[in-house]
Design a protein around this motif. Structure first.
Motif, PDB file in Angstrom:
ATOM      1  N   LYS A  59     -16.232 -16.525  -9.305  1.00 37.76           N
ATOM      2  CA  LYS A  59     -15.626 -15.637  -8.300  1.00 37.76           C
ATOM      3  C   LYS A  59     -16.182 -14.226  -8.412  1.00 37.76           C
ATOM      4  CE  LYS A  59     -11.224 -17.938  -7.545  1.00 37.76           C
ATOM      5  NZ  LYS A  59     -10.372 -18.316  -8.663  1.00 37.76           N
ATOM      6  N   GLU A  62     -19.659 -13.960  -6.945  1.00 42.34           N
ATOM      7  CA  GLU A  62     -19.553 -13.963  -5.479  1.00 42.34           C
ATOM      8  C   GLU A  62     -19.137 -12.569  -4.997  1.00 42.34           C
ATOM      9  OE1 GLU A  62     -19.585 -16.121  -2.805  1.00 42.34           O
ATOM     10  OE2 GLU A  62     -18.397 -14.928  -1.428  1.00 42.34           O
ATOM     11  N   GLU A 107     -12.997 -20.497   0.093  1.00 44.11           N
ATOM     12  CA  GLU A 107     -14.091 -19.751  -0.537  1.00 44.11           C
ATOM     13  C   GLU A 107     -15.398 -19.985   0.199  1.00 44.11           C
ATOM     14  OE1 GLU A 107     -14.171 -20.644  -4.681  1.00 44.11           O
ATOM     15  OE2 GLU A 107     -12.211 -19.717  -4.996  1.00 44.11           O
ATOM     16  N   ILE A 109     -18.375 -20.426  -0.799  1.00 46.02           N
ATOM     17  CA  ILE A 109     -19.368 -20.807  -1.816  1.00 46.02           C
ATOM     18  C   ILE A 109     -19.914 -22.201  -1.516  1.00 46.02           C
ATOM     19  CG2 ILE A 109     -19.721 -21.299  -4.275  1.00 46.02           C
ATOM     20  CD1 ILE A 109     -17.564 -19.173  -4.867  1.00 46.02           C
ATOM     21  N   THR A 111     -21.540 -25.320  -2.968  1.00 43.47           N
ATOM     22  CA  THR A 111     -21.677 -25.917  -4.305  1.00 43.47           C
ATOM     23  C   THR A 111     -22.726 -27.024  -4.298  1.00 43.47           C
ATOM     24  OG1 THR A 111     -19.360 -25.434  -4.735  1.00 43.47           O
ATOM     25  CG2 THR A 111     -20.402 -27.027  -6.196  1.00 43.47           C
ATOM     26  N   THR A 135     -19.043 -28.249   1.373  1.00 46.54           N
ATOM     27  CA  THR A 135     -19.382 -26.814   1.282  1.00 46.54           C
ATOM     28  C   THR A 135     -20.779 -26.521   1.835  1.00 46.54           C
ATOM     29  OG1 THR A 135     -20.255 -27.059  -0.978  1.00 46.54           O
ATOM     30  CG2 THR A 135     -17.928 -26.474  -0.778  1.00 46.54           C
ATOM     31  N   MET A 141     -22.341 -17.353  -1.500  1.00 49.82           N
ATOM     32  CA  MET A 141     -23.151 -17.666  -2.686  1.00 49.82           C
ATOM     33  C   MET A 141     -23.407 -19.173  -2.827  1.00 49.82           C
ATOM     34  SD  MET A 141     -22.269 -16.545  -6.588  1.00 49.82           S
ATOM     35  CE  MET A 141     -21.066 -17.831  -6.946  1.00 49.82           C
ATOM     36  N   THR A 142     -24.599 -19.513  -3.294  1.00 53.67           N
ATOM     37  CA  THR A 142     -24.885 -20.903  -3.661  1.00 53.67           C
ATOM     38  C   THR A 142     -24.620 -21.063  -5.158  1.00 53.67           C
ATOM     39  OG1 THR A 142     -26.540 -21.220  -1.941  1.00 53.67           O
ATOM     40  CG2 THR A 142     -26.699 -22.664  -3.849  1.00 53.67           C
ATOM     41  N   LEU A 143     -23.785 -22.023  -5.495  1.00 51.32           N
ATOM     42  CA  LEU A 143     -23.462 -22.293  -6.901  1.00 51.32           C
ATOM     43  C   LEU A 143     -24.093 -23.620  -7.283  1.00 51.32           C
ATOM     44  CD1 LEU A 143     -21.752 -21.971  -9.541  1.00 51.32           C
ATOM     45  CD2 LEU A 143     -19.881 -23.109  -8.316  1.00 51.32           C
TER      46      LEU A 143
END
Ligand code: IPE
Ligand code: IPE
Ligand code: MG
Length: 250
Positions: A59, A62, A107, A109, A111, A135, A141-143
């Motif tokens: 988090k 991000e 979120e 994000i 994933t 997602t 953001m790319t996680l």
């Protein structure tokens, strides 16, 4: 020295995000076992606490505007641990996947999972696919979560695919360039990590992103992963902003 650089170097991380941000951060989340041992707890307790810290740091990255974050969760070598410990780590992964499908909808994000999924339990593989699919449209953001990941394994996997395509006449060996090799890795299409963090006081890569990290900056931090904080992440960002990356130039 360009003005914008000078300004970023004096930025206060307490109140603002520095302008020289890494686009891609890799984190080797290490030290769970030692953290537990210090407290006379089973190693699994360290993994459980480490999983909480992982959520906090994701988090925070991000929030700081990081584009790509890759976390090393389980290596191709970690199967060598006692079965009980491997099972506990897989259960934590299962819990995280279920939770993310249930609660992380808001979120922004994206994933992804990197590594060889083949040896993982079928339900975990399915949950990974669901988490990725649900997602895929996110543009924050790319996680990347590295599970059963090994840098050498990744390269062997890429080489096999390239050799097989070459044998079928679909890949011309003269067209194998550095960029082309990157296209065969799990991180295809993503920028290389600019900054790699390893807490826990160990100074090694342990088979993490060995191709992609050719010009990464490293920050080794003497804190065990379950004790890792948003302040530690900010300190690493501050350190990164001071680095002079030359890429072989002057
Ligand atoms: C990192 O912590 C988590 C995994 C490798 C899965 P460790 O379990 O390696 O903790 P230490 O290094 O033994 O303290
Ligand atoms: C690296 O940590 C792998 C992960 C953090 C998932 P290890 O604890 O497995 O690495 P070594 O054995 O100390 O090199
Ligand atoms: Mg370790």
């Amino acid at each position: 020295m360009p003005l914008f650089k000078k300004k970023s170097r004096t930025a206060s991380l307490q109140t603002e995000t520095p302008s020289v941000l890494p686009r891609h951060i890799g984190i080797i989340m290490d030290g769970n076992g030692r953290w537990a041992k210090k407290r006379n707890l089973p190693r699994q307790a360290g993994h459980a606490y480490g999983a909480k810290v992982f959520r906090t740091i994701v988090k925070h990255c991000e929030k700081r505007g990081i584009g790509y974050l890759t976390v090393y969760a389980f290596s191709t070598e970690n199967w060598a641990r006692p079965q009980e410990e491997v099972d506990a780590i897989m259960n934590l992964l299962r819990d995280y996947l279920k939770e993310s499908l249930r609660d992380f909808k808001k979120e922004n994000i994206r994933t992804r999972f990197i590594g060889d999924r083949g040896p993982l339990a079928p339900d975990i593989q399915e949950l990974m696919e669901e988490a990725e699919a649900s997602t895929a449209h996110k543009d924050g953001m790319t996680l990347n979560i590295a599970v059963n990941y090994g840098g050498r394994h990744e390269l062997v996997h890429a080489m096999r695919r390239m050799a097989s395509e070459a044998a079928q006449g679909r890949l011309n060996p003269d067209e194998i360039t550095e960029d082309r090799v990157s296209d065969y890795l799990y991180t295809a299409g993503q920028p290389d990590p600019d900054l790699i963090l390893r807490p826990s006081g160990e100074y090694r890569l342990s088979n993490f992103m060995i191709w992609q990290s050719a010009y990464a900056e490293y920050v080794f931090q003497d804190v065990l992963w379950p004790d890792y904080t948003t302040e530690a992440l900010d300190a690493a960002l501050k350190e990164y902003a001071k680095r002079n990356r030359r890429f072989g130039g002057i």
